[in-house]
Design an enzyme around this catalytic site. Sequence first.
Site, short mmCIF file in Angstrom:
data_model
loop_
_atom_site.label_atom_id
_atom_site.label_comp_id
_atom_site.label_asym_id
_atom_site.label_seq_id
_atom_site.Cartn_x
_atom_site.Cartn_y
_atom_site.Cartn_z
N LYS A 282 3.69 -15.26 1.41
CA LYS A 282 3.67 -16.10 0.21
C LYS A 282 5.13 -16.30 -0.24
CE LYS A 282 0.60 -16.93 -2.49
NZ LYS A 282 0.02 -18.26 -2.83
N ASP B 160 -2.68 -17.98 1.29
CA ASP B 160 -3.89 -18.59 0.72
C ASP B 160 -4.35 -19.75 1.59
OD1 ASP B 160 -1.50 -19.76 -0.05
OD2 ASP B 160 -2.21 -20.40 -2.02
N ASP C 68 -4.90 -7.27 5.83
CA ASP C 68 -6.14 -6.57 5.51
C ASP C 68 -7.23 -7.61 5.21
OD1 ASP C 68 -7.90 -4.61 4.86
OD2 ASP C 68 -6.83 -3.89 3.08
N TYR D 268 0.82 -1.22 0.00
CA TYR D 268 0.00 0.00 0.00
C TYR D 268 0.86 1.27 0.00
CZ TYR D 268 -3.94 -3.06 1.15
OH TYR D 268 -4.90 -4.05 1.13
N ASP E 285 -10.30 -9.21 8.11
CA ASP E 285 -11.73 -9.07 7.82
C ASP E 285 -12.40 -10.44 7.76
OD1 ASP E 285 -11.68 -6.38 7.82
OD2 ASP E 285 -12.39 -6.11 5.77
#
Length: 370
Positions: A194, A227, A251, A143, A255
């Site tokens: 990852k 994942d 992020d 970001y 959630d």
Amino acid sequence: MASNKRLLMLPGDGIGPEVMREVRRVIEWMDKRRAVSFDLSEDLVGGSAIDAHGTPLTDETMTTAMEADAVLLGAVGGPKWDNLPFDQKPERGLLRLRKEMDLYANLRPAMCFDALVDASSLKPELVSGLDIMIVRELTAGVYFGEPRGIETLPNGQRKGINTQTYTTSEIRRVCRVAYELAQKRDNRVCSVEKANVMESGVLWREEAQWVHDQEFAGVELGHMYADNCAMQLVRAPKQFDVIVTDNLFGDMLSDCAAMLTGSLGMLPSASLGDTDATGRRRALFEPVHGSAPDIAGQDLANPIAMLLSFAMALRYSFDLAEDADLIETAVQNVLAGGLRTADIMQPGKAKVSTNVMGEALVGELNKLAA
Ligand code: NAD
């Protein structure tokens, strides 16, 4: 008498002031019944600060925030300010606080209160007793990484660019927060990236392991690809204690974990920065929800996320774990007694206002402390 503790309250906009009012009630209760007093100040942030001062956060408020032991924020934003230019919007006030306080570790607990197991989209046995903590790196990663932007290529196509970058120190400091938290919980950390496809993920894994081996060898550490972690969170969430991960994966995963527990009105968060020479850690506590303009001013908001954010402040800024436990138990008991604000209403339960929920919570605290 316990010593004074500097707490800055920034109620903000919409339901922010309504839910903050209920925290004030609990603070007054603590002052009377627990002999814990706070040096309280209150100020404006977001739209309310724009209306009063023409800016979403004044320099004076920023200074007070830097000097406070903890900042408690309600929510910012609303339709009244939606058409302002991006750099003048209410959200800029919150972003400035996060940036200047350098709050790099975002703590998002996902706790399932027994009385609300049916509100989860997962089977009750998968979420009953759930208590996990996601630590998301908040100030670096994709970001913020450069280069970024949208460019037009010679062939006329457009290309969007964002860059994932992490340095050793950015990874190590957030991992330290996770290991320290784990030591006060179930002593287990799962570091998530990852590393199979991203170099920044390889570095993340190596540095997470390094900090562990050098400083926190007693904590159980595992590594998982992001994942797989998303899959495991909905398959068997109780396998986790603390998850530490980067800004982007954090992020998504926070959630995802939040929804295991039901409503937005129940979710607290903390954002932590560095500890200074006096041992004080910069910290901001806020509910995950926004200013909920659709229900603002109607005494309908659920104050529990705000109150649980205050409980996190007690735990992480003021070392008052016993008082934090008391608040969490009061929430558990009031819910078990059948009171519900509209957002968590279930058949056969009693629908109550913000104000009545706050009253009930203080009533329960009285019983618990008797
Ligand atoms: P929101 O979280 O404000 O509301 C989403 C939905 O959840 C609404 O239907 C709302 O009524 C409900 N809800 C949220 N909190 C609740 C509570 N405590 N009790 C009962 N119901 C609750 O998100 P949104 O509608 O996308 O955004 C509204 C405004 O809030 C926007 O201006 C947005 O920019 C801002 N916002 C601020 C923050 C923040 O301050 N950290 C976070 C998210 C959104």
